[in-house]
Design a protein around this motif. Structure first.
Motif, short mmCIF file in Angstrom:
data_model
loop_
_atom_site.label_atom_id
_atom_site.label_comp_id
_atom_site.label_asym_id
_atom_site.label_seq_id
_atom_site.Cartn_x
_atom_site.Cartn_y
_atom_site.Cartn_z
N ARG A 2 0.81 -1.22 0.00
CA ARG A 2 0.00 0.00 0.00
C ARG A 2 0.84 1.27 0.00
O ARG A 2 0.37 2.32 -0.43
N GLU A 3 2.09 1.17 0.48
CA GLU A 3 2.94 2.35 0.46
C GLU A 3 3.32 2.76 -0.97
O GLU A 3 3.84 3.86 -1.19
N ILE A 8 1.30 3.58 -8.06
CA ILE A 8 0.40 2.72 -8.82
C ILE A 8 -0.72 3.53 -9.47
O ILE A 8 -1.04 3.34 -10.65
N VAL A 9 -1.31 4.45 -8.71
CA VAL A 9 -2.44 5.21 -9.26
C VAL A 9 -1.99 6.28 -10.24
O VAL A 9 -2.83 6.85 -10.96
N LYS A 10 -0.70 6.55 -10.31
CA LYS A 10 -0.20 7.48 -11.34
C LYS A 10 -0.36 6.90 -12.74
O LYS A 10 -0.41 7.63 -13.73
N CYS A 11 -0.39 5.57 -12.81
CA CYS A 11 -0.53 4.91 -14.12
C CYS A 11 -1.90 5.24 -14.70
O CYS A 11 -2.94 4.90 -14.13
N VAL A 12 -1.90 5.91 -15.85
CA VAL A 12 -3.16 6.34 -16.48
C VAL A 12 -3.62 5.35 -17.55
O VAL A 12 -4.51 5.65 -18.33
N LYS A 13 -2.97 4.18 -17.59
CA LYS A 13 -3.37 3.10 -18.52
C LYS A 13 -3.26 3.52 -19.98
O LYS A 13 -4.01 3.05 -20.83
N CYS A 14 -2.34 4.43 -20.28
CA CYS A 14 -2.23 4.94 -21.65
C CYS A 14 -1.65 3.93 -22.62
O CYS A 14 -1.86 4.01 -23.83
N GLY A 15 -0.83 3.01 -22.10
CA GLY A 15 -0.26 1.98 -22.95
C GLY A 15 1.05 2.34 -23.61
O GLY A 15 1.56 1.56 -24.42
N ARG A 16 1.63 3.50 -23.26
CA ARG A 16 2.91 3.87 -23.87
C ARG A 16 3.98 2.83 -23.57
O ARG A 16 4.85 2.56 -24.41
N LEU A 42 -1.79 -3.37 -7.84
CA LEU A 42 -2.94 -2.74 -7.20
C LEU A 42 -3.79 -3.79 -6.49
O LEU A 42 -4.23 -3.61 -5.35
N GLY A 43 -4.01 -4.91 -7.18
CA GLY A 43 -4.77 -6.00 -6.57
C GLY A 43 -4.07 -6.56 -5.35
O GLY A 43 -4.71 -6.83 -4.32
N MET A 44 -2.76 -6.73 -5.44
CA MET A 44 -1.99 -7.25 -4.31
C MET A 44 -2.07 -6.31 -3.11
O MET A 44 -2.12 -6.74 -1.96
N ALA A 45 -2.10 -5.00 -3.37
CA ALA A 45 -2.18 -4.01 -2.29
C ALA A 45 -3.47 -4.15 -1.50
O ALA A 45 -3.52 -3.76 -0.32
N PHE A 46 -4.51 -4.71 -2.14
CA PHE A 46 -5.79 -4.87 -1.47
C PHE A 46 -6.13 -6.34 -1.21
O PHE A 46 -7.29 -6.72 -1.11
N GLY A 47 -5.06 -7.16 -1.13
CA GLY A 47 -5.25 -8.52 -0.66
C GLY A 47 -5.51 -9.57 -1.71
O GLY A 47 -5.89 -10.69 -1.36
N LEU A 48 -5.32 -9.26 -3.00
CA LEU A 48 -5.51 -10.26 -4.05
C LEU A 48 -4.56 -11.43 -3.83
O LEU A 48 -3.36 -11.24 -3.67
N GLU A 49 -5.09 -12.63 -3.82
CA GLU A 49 -4.27 -13.83 -3.67
C GLU A 49 -3.49 -14.09 -4.96
O GLU A 49 -4.09 -14.23 -6.03
N PRO A 50 -2.17 -14.14 -4.90
CA PRO A 50 -1.38 -14.31 -6.12
C PRO A 50 -1.65 -15.65 -6.81
O PRO A 50 -1.61 -16.70 -6.17
N SER A 51 -1.91 -15.58 -8.09
CA SER A 51 -2.06 -16.78 -8.91
C SER A 51 -0.71 -17.10 -9.55
O SER A 51 0.22 -16.30 -9.52
N ASN A 52 -0.62 -18.27 -10.16
CA ASN A 52 0.62 -18.63 -10.84
C ASN A 52 0.94 -17.66 -11.98
O ASN A 52 2.11 -17.32 -12.20
N SER A 53 -0.09 -17.23 -12.70
CA SER A 53 0.14 -16.30 -13.82
C SER A 53 0.59 -14.94 -13.31
O SER A 53 1.43 -14.28 -13.93
N LEU A 54 0.04 -14.50 -12.18
CA LEU A 54 0.49 -13.23 -11.59
C LEU A 54 1.96 -13.33 -11.18
O LEU A 54 2.75 -12.42 -11.47
N LYS A 87 6.99 -8.67 -1.79
CA LYS A 87 5.74 -9.10 -1.17
C LYS A 87 5.47 -10.57 -1.45
O LYS A 87 5.03 -11.31 -0.55
N LEU A 88 5.74 -11.01 -2.65
CA LEU A 88 5.54 -12.42 -3.00
C LEU A 88 6.43 -13.32 -2.14
O LEU A 88 5.98 -14.37 -1.66
N VAL A 89 7.67 -12.90 -1.96
CA VAL A 89 8.59 -13.68 -1.11
C VAL A 89 8.07 -13.71 0.32
O VAL A 89 8.06 -14.76 0.98
N GLU A 90 7.60 -12.58 0.79
CA GLU A 90 7.04 -12.48 2.14
C GLU A 90 5.86 -13.41 2.32
O GLU A 90 5.65 -14.01 3.39
N LEU A 91 5.08 -13.58 1.25
CA LEU A 91 3.90 -14.45 1.30
C LEU A 91 4.24 -15.92 1.07
O LEU A 91 3.35 -16.78 1.10
N GLY A 92 5.51 -16.21 0.85
CA GLY A 92 5.94 -17.59 0.65
C GLY A 92 5.95 -18.06 -0.78
O GLY A 92 6.15 -19.25 -1.04
#
Length: 346
Positions: A2-3, A8-16, A42-54, A87-92
């Motif tokens: 979250r820090e 993260i929110v600066k990203c305006v999804k422009c695709g450059r 962004l999803g991880m910041a709000f508790g999204l459980e990491p998938s293999n593809s992530l 964060k992924l390492v922290e989560l195992g």
């Protein structure tokens, strides 16, 4: 995580960033590029459980920072991706290649798992002196490209530069993969302090970036920065060859070192620029643990870079052993900057 929301929110999804991300250019998926990784972070910041593809997406970033230089809103996907890895390492969620790198360094003190002498490249006539300057060779030069280490120190010893007798990996491979490098930082810092050095000179872009960013208490110079101030004292001859220069990501985009290596090269031979160079230079695909964890992807990125090499040049010159390794694997004739200078001196 979250820090890092501000970035993260600066990203305006422009695709450059889609036009420059080497991983996305090869794989094609939105999830394989910086914009996709920002959404996952962004999803991880709000508790999204990491998938293999992530996890795969986060770990296939080479940390080249092309997305950073391209971003019009000032977002830093590079820092966010590194945070996501931690964060992924922290989560195992530690991938096999991350474990392998940890074990290599824990057992041998180097990123290659090589148990031979780290200073085997050092000749008997090269004796360190107390000049306040020391050479940090790095793992690849010490174990795989010993002629480059010999050339580098052969040049530097002319100016009284010493070396570290008990150097270990700088920690960059661990740090880039989101792992803990604090023990290596502490060990090498003690070595540098014991040597009485106020300045460390490195030839490896990854070591330079790591020492510059994560170490404290001394100055860090890249070999090209040191040599460009010593051109009149090098006694280097002119070589009848033409070369192009590949800007390593961790030296160029990360720290803006573009002019120094070019000035050194132009003193020695003809320089032919790539179409995409300096801040636009392509990534070789070797960084961020990608070569170790995803060798096929890494090789494809190197193949893309190969297409940018001007026709007719004798060599590609670079200042990164990973770039050297990946480009060499494509069949390109590569020289480290130190090798080129040594050729001109000899």
């Amino acid at each position: 995580m979250r820090e890092y929301l501000r970035d993260i929110v600066k990203c305006v999804k422009c695709g450059r960033c889609r036009t420059v991300c080497p991983s996305q250019q090869v794989q094609g998926w939105e999830s394989s590029g910086a914009r996709g990784r920002m959404q996952m972070a962004l999803g991880m910041a709000f508790g999204l459980e990491p998938s293999n593809s992530l996890i795969t997406s986060i770990l296939t970033c080479t940390t080249c920072q092309q997305c950073v230089t391209e971003c019009p809103s000032g977002a830093d996907p590079h820092q966010v991706t590194r945070a996501a890895r931690r964060k992924l390492v922290e989560l195992g969620h530690t991938a096999p290649h991350q474990v392998e790198m940890q074990d290599r360094i824990r057992n041998t003190g180097n990123s290659l798992g090589d148990r031979s002498s780290r200073t085997a490249w050092l000749t008997e006539t090269q004796v360190p002196v107390d000049s306040g300057y020391v050479y940090f060779a790095g793992c690849l030069a010490s174990y795989r490209y010993q002629s480059t280490a010999t050339a580098t120190y052969g040049i530097l010893s002319k100016f009284g530069v010493g070396f570290l007798e008990d150097e270990q990996c700088c920690g960059s491979p661990l740090f880039r993969m989101g792992l803990d490098a604090s023990d290596l930082i502490a060990h090498n810092s003690r070595q540098i302090e014991a040597a009485g050095a106020h300045t460390v000179i490195v030839g490896c872009a990854g070591c330079y970036s790591m020492l510059k960013e994560q170490y404290q208490g001394f100055d860090v110079l890249h070999l090209s920065e040191f040599l460009v101030e010593k051109l009149d004292e090098l006694s280097a001859g002119r070589l009848d060859i033409s070369v192009t220069y590949h800007d390593p990501c961790h030296l160029g985009r990360a720290y803006g070192i573009y002019d120094a290596p070019r000035k050194v090269i132009e003193e020695i031979c003809t320089l032919v620029e790539m179409d995409a160079s300096r801040e636009k230079a392509s990534c070789c695909g070797g960084g961020g643990g990608v070569r170790l964890g995803y060798p096929e992807l890494s090789g494809s990125m190197a193949g893309e870079l190969k297409e940018n090499i001007p026709a007719g040049v004798d060599y590609v010159v670079t200042s990164c052993p990973l770039c050297f390794r990946n480009l060499s694997d494509t069949g390109v004739k590569v020289l480290d900057l130190a090798d080129l200078v040594w050729m001109a001196i000899e």
